[in-house]
Design an enzyme around this catalytic site. Structure first.
Site, PDB file in Angstrom:
ATOM      1  N   GLU A 106       0.794  -1.029   0.451  1.00 19.10           N
ATOM      2  CA  GLU A 106      -0.230   0.009   0.150  1.00 19.10           C
ATOM      3  C   GLU A 106       0.799   0.942   0.155  1.00 19.10           C
ATOM      4  OE1 GLU A 106      -4.305  -1.300   2.197  1.00 19.10           O
ATOM      5  OE2 GLU A 106      -2.292  -0.610   3.231  1.00 19.10           O
ATOM      6  N   GLU A 135      -5.333 -10.001  -0.118  1.00 21.83           N
ATOM      7  CA  GLU A 135      -5.412 -10.124   1.648  1.00 21.83           C
ATOM      8  C   GLU A 135      -7.466 -10.148   0.844  1.00 21.83           C
ATOM      9  OE1 GLU A 135      -4.906  -5.840   3.862  1.00 21.83           O
ATOM     10  OE2 GLU A 135      -2.705  -5.922   3.156  1.00 21.83           O
TER      11      GLU A 135
END
Length: 953
Positions: free
Chosen positions: A401, A481
């Protein structure tokens, strides 16, 4: 310039040795862990008093914020300091550490010496005996200094100044607690003359042959006695071997000898490749059934010992987890040694995350700023060099991220040149130019299915049909995820797994995440981020694991284990069908055991021959001949370990399946007069007030549950609980309009509705006798008014019962809690538990303890008759000593106190739990729409001498 300007410099460090492989050897090694002298100062200037005789004592490894100094902080995305790179606040808590030590007897006096730090958060400057060695950033990565010539036989002083904030903190904005300190091992290493300083084990596998070459910076000898290998470094040899995999972690142990030092080798032969858009290991496709793992302990934070790491590995293996994404930083090297030995695929992720730059619209994001290139490259190099010899590491991840930027292109090119044997993952740059995998987080089921077919739309910023789009669509897909395990959940795990196994493109998925990040509070409870008086804060978002913070498995872990169990067993049609879901091994390490239960009571058992079934193969065996029973008769087949393993003993259950052999014959309805039945009603309200000798209050219509974390959604998205509260489902008021007797039936009509709203639910409760000891309740619900798109949390009735009831016995799904989208782990059988043990202690109280598809339930207590509940054909139930409203008001488990009643919910249905706290909306099929409903149940009462008459149990 101040003497602590390095804290805010872009430089990743100075004075350090080059990165190298982590290894164990017989060369002298001195652990410097233990009690250190410590003083905390408010700024980067640190302590001015050089006399440390009056300083405090602090254990190393540890985090000072967990040892009584300053405070831990938790954020999810935002930085806890102003976004002004590379500057940090003047208020920069700084810990000065001092370690006085003597060299042990026998320490070689003239040997080269290396001082190693395995992990310091976030920036450390180091002195030895008054000489400045340099500084380092990169909290979850090792750094070393050459200290040759600086050591004394006795009276050495090692000084370390650790800054909480530094420029490096901008690269460490992972979803985790900010925990400063020397939190991993500190070691002094003797390096004999002529010894190997760094080496690289190349161990590939093809068609039964292993090819080995160990490159080293100095000449040495490689020995693997089991294989008869004895060759110089740099020489390639090919021998017959068994390959290494997570399912069969075959290691060949040996040594690398040079300069009088023997380095331990643990060689696993395996080849990782991507062929035709599929991830292969040793030439066969693999599917990661994984978890994201932060290092965490409620008392020690990220300062884990080997025993805790081993406990994690064993728990993972026992719950069929075969892969770990090291989120979002390289783990302690001992964890990787355990993964090598016990067998876990590892995605090794670099200590890089810049998530907080979203609040600047990614302006100044380090991966796209030249000034940060050296710092980012330094972290990549330190990860790869440290971990390059671990067979368990099969994928490098550039970070998490952190948007996009040229630095990721440079990093991927460096890795491909240094280690072409492993593919590279990076999810957030949606061009995937620098990744060998396509990857997203938290897709819906429909989106995931489209991805599997390679039919997903081009992501934002990628032109459909462009070269980037065509390349991306041809890549294997890694779901890095999904299934956010926050609170009660996640749901839909079986649905996700079914899609992951249906398409060849998928190489696996990683649940977020392994463990709750709760920290021990002074009162013995647990802190989450919102309990610390600091803003910004990620609040409860750190409580999102399959384990509670104390490593107690949550119901979500049991559900995940069932969803990914390595053998699928289906009992139907006179056969026991088997699907081998292993990627590598057959089923010869297992036994098949069967049990027949009649109404949940075991009546027969035996074993079945295990067929030869290769990896991903299908087969079946004949089902044992089982006659019909008087109740529901179920055949359960279990696959268990045939012999002991390193992670579980023989007999450990690996998989199970059930089949219904015969259904229960319907019980004849014995009719009689209400006057002689066990039920007594209030003539004004129609409320049931007694059932035999049991005092009862109710039932009343109940549509509310204490929202689970997933009901709250994330950031305003998918917030079902808000919609429920807006409508007023949490404040329903009940009215009785009519009580009438027709023949032997009692009919109670009424309306349940929230204050201030024109909508409501019309109800009709019809009571009639069902024998001398039982009464049948038929409930009809009809909605009125405009409910728009609101769904119901639950639909059923609630009864208040005597507090003396203490134990529940039921036939249905169990033993743990279950919901419509999370019931795969709950098998059909007869179960019993104390009522006080039937609540799951989620750290933020919420709906829990439900049991779906219950056939019958009995509640018992000392000196009380038994209350029985029978479904038509089944019902959901929860039983607890507080109401859903009290559960809703509680913010900590300590807020919940037993009332003077036991509260029983008998539900027609309850909505699913989903994964919307960080994921897609709850699928429609698991929602409970506002619509007409009708359901029936039978309540009965009996005494110890005739208990079997309560439910026919």
């Amino acid at each position: 310039m101040s003497d602590f300007a390095y804290v805010e410099s872009y430089a990743p460090g100075e004075g350090r040795r080059r990165p190298r492989a982590d290894f164990l050897s017989d060369a002298p090694r001195l652990s410097l862990n233990g009690d250190w002298r410590f003083r905390l100062s408010p700024t980067a200037a640190g302590a001015s008093d050089m006399d440390d005789s009056g300083w405090d004592r602090l254990r190393v490894p540890s985090h000072w914020v967990l040892e009584g100094y300053d405070r831990p902080l938790y954020t999810n995305t935002a930085y806890p300091f102003p976004l002004d790179p590379p500057r940090v606040p003047a208020e920069n808590p700084t810990g000065d550490y001092r370690r006085h030590f003597d060299l042990p007897a026998g320490w070689p006096p003239d040997a080269r010496a290396v001082l190693r730090f395995q992990g310091v958060d976030s920036c450390a400057r180091v002195w030895l005996n008054g000489t400045s060695l340099g500084h380092s950033k990169g909290s979850r990565l090792p750094f070393e200094f050459d200290v040759t010539g600086l050591l004394r036989p006795a009276g050495n002083l090692l000084a370390v100044r650790v800054h909480r904030w530094s420029s490096g903190s901008y690269l460490e904005d992972q979803d985790m607690w900010w925990l400063p300190g020397i939190f991993r091992d500190v070691e002094l290493l003797a390096r004999p003359d002529g010894c190997v300083d760094d080496f690289y084990v190349h161990a590939s596998y093809l068609d039964g042959q292993g090819t080995l070459r160990v490159d080293a910076d100095r000449p040495g000898t490689v020995e693997l006695p089991e294989l008869g290998v004895r060759v110089p470094t740099g020489v390639e040899v090919t021998v017959p071997v068994e390959p290494w995999s997570a399912e069969s972690p075959r290691l060949y142990r040996g040594t690398l000898t040079a300069g009088g030092e023997r380095i331990a080798l643990a060689v696993g032969f395996r080849t990782v490749s991507i062929v035709d858009g599929r991830l292969l290991v040793n030439g066969v496709p693999v599917l990661f059934r994984g978890v994201n793992r932060h290092e965490h302990d409620p008392d020690r934070g990220r300062a884990l010992d080997r025993e805790t790491m081993l406990r994690d590995v064993v728990l993972m293996k026992r719950h069929h987890i075969n892969a770990v994404r090291a989120s979002h930083y390289p783990p302690h090297p001992e964890f990787l040694r355990l993964c090598d030995e016990y067998g876990l695929w590892v995605v090794d992720e670099c200590d890089i995350e810049t998530h907080g730059f979203i609040y600047a619209d990614w302006r100044g994001n380090p991966p796209d700023e030249p000034a940060w290139r050296d710092a980012l490259a330094d972290r990549i190099e330190r990860m790869v060099e440290r971990d390059k010899n671990h067979p368990s590491v099969v994928v490098w991840s550039l970070g998490n991220e952190s948007g996009a930027g040229a630095a990721f292109g440079e990093a991927s090119r460096w890795i491909r040149a240094r280690d072409p044997s492993r593919p590279i993952h990076y999810e957030r740059d949606r061009t995937y130019r620098h990744s060998d995998f396509a990857s997203v987080m938290y897709p819906s089921l429909d989106d995931l299915d489209a991805i599997g077919r390679r039919e997903e739309p081009a992501p934002e910023g990628v032109e459909p049909g462009s070269p980037d789009d065509e390349r991306r669509r041809g890549l294997p897909f890694l779901l890095c995820e999904y299934a956010h395990a926050m609170g009660n959940g996640p749901g839909s795990l079986v649905d996700y797994q079914r899609i992951l196994e249906a398409h060849e493109r998928f190489c696996g998925a990683f649940v977020w995440e392994w463990i709750d990040h709760g920290l021990r509070a002074p009162d013995g409870g647990l802190w989450h981020g919102g309990d610390i008086d600091h803003r910004p804060s990620g609040g409860r978002f750190c409580l999102d694991g399959l384990l509670f913070a104390d490593r107690t498995p949550s119901p979500g872990l049991a559900e995940y284990a069932k969803a990914i169990e390595p053998v699928e067993i289906t009992v139907a049609g006179g056969r026991v069908a088997l699907r081998n879901r292993y990627d590598v091994v057959d089923l010869s390490h297992l036994r098949l055991e069967w049990t027949v239960e009649d109404g949940g009571v075991p009546v027969e058992s035996g074993s079945l021959a295990v067929p030869h079934l290769p990896a991903r193969g299908l087969g079946s065996v004949a089902m044992p001949v089982v006659p019909a029973g008087r109740s529901e008769r179920w055949l359960t087949v279990r696959a268990v370990l045939a012999t002991d393993t390193a992670w579980a003993p023989a007999g450990h259950e690996v998989a199970w399946g059930q089949g219904l052999i015969s259904a229960a014959a319907p019980a004849p309805a014995r009719r009689g007069s209400l006057d002689r039945g066990p039920a007594r009603f209030d003539p004004r309200t129609g409320e049931l007030v007694r059932l035999g000798d049991l005092t009862v209050a109710g039932p009343m219509l109940d549509v509310w549950r204490a929202p689970v974390e997933n009901d709250l959604g994330q950031g305003g998205r998918n917030n079902l609980a808000q919609a429920w509260r807006t409508v007023g489902l949490d404040r329903m008021l009940h009215r009785v309009d009519e009580v009438c007797v027709a023949d032997d039936r009692l009919v109670v009509r009424g309306r349940s509705a929230p204050a201030g709203r024109a909508l409501g639910l019309r109800t009709e409760l019809v009571w009639e006798p069902a024998g001398d000891h039982a009464v049948r309740l038929a409930v009809t619900v009809e909605p009125e008014g405009d409910w728009a798109d609101v769904t119901l949390p639950r639909l059923g009735v609630r009864l208040a019962l005597p507090a003396g009831l203490a134990r529940a016995t039921w036939f249905g799904r169990g033993p743990g809690e279950s919901y419509v989208d999370s019931q795969a782990a709950a098998r059909v059988g007869r179960f019993a538990a104390d009522i006080d043990a039937m609540q799951t202690p989620y750290p933020w109280p919420q709906e829990n303890g439900n049991h779906v598809r219950t056939r019958w339930l009995e509640l018992t207590g000392p000196d009380l008759p038994t209350l029985g509940v029978r479904g038509d054909p089944w019902f959901d139930f929860t039983v607890r000593r507080w109401t859903s409203e009290a559960l809703d008001r509680a913010t900590k488990p300590s807020d919940l106190h037993a009332s003077d009643r036991v509260w029983l919910n008998v539900d027609h249905a309850q909505q699913g739990i989903g994964s919307a706290s960080c994921g897609p909306a709850l699928p429609d099929r698991y929602r409970l729409p506002v619509a007409p409903y009708s359901f029936t149940t039978v309540l009965s009462v009996c005494y110890s001498s005739e208990r079997h008459r309560c439910t026919g149990s």
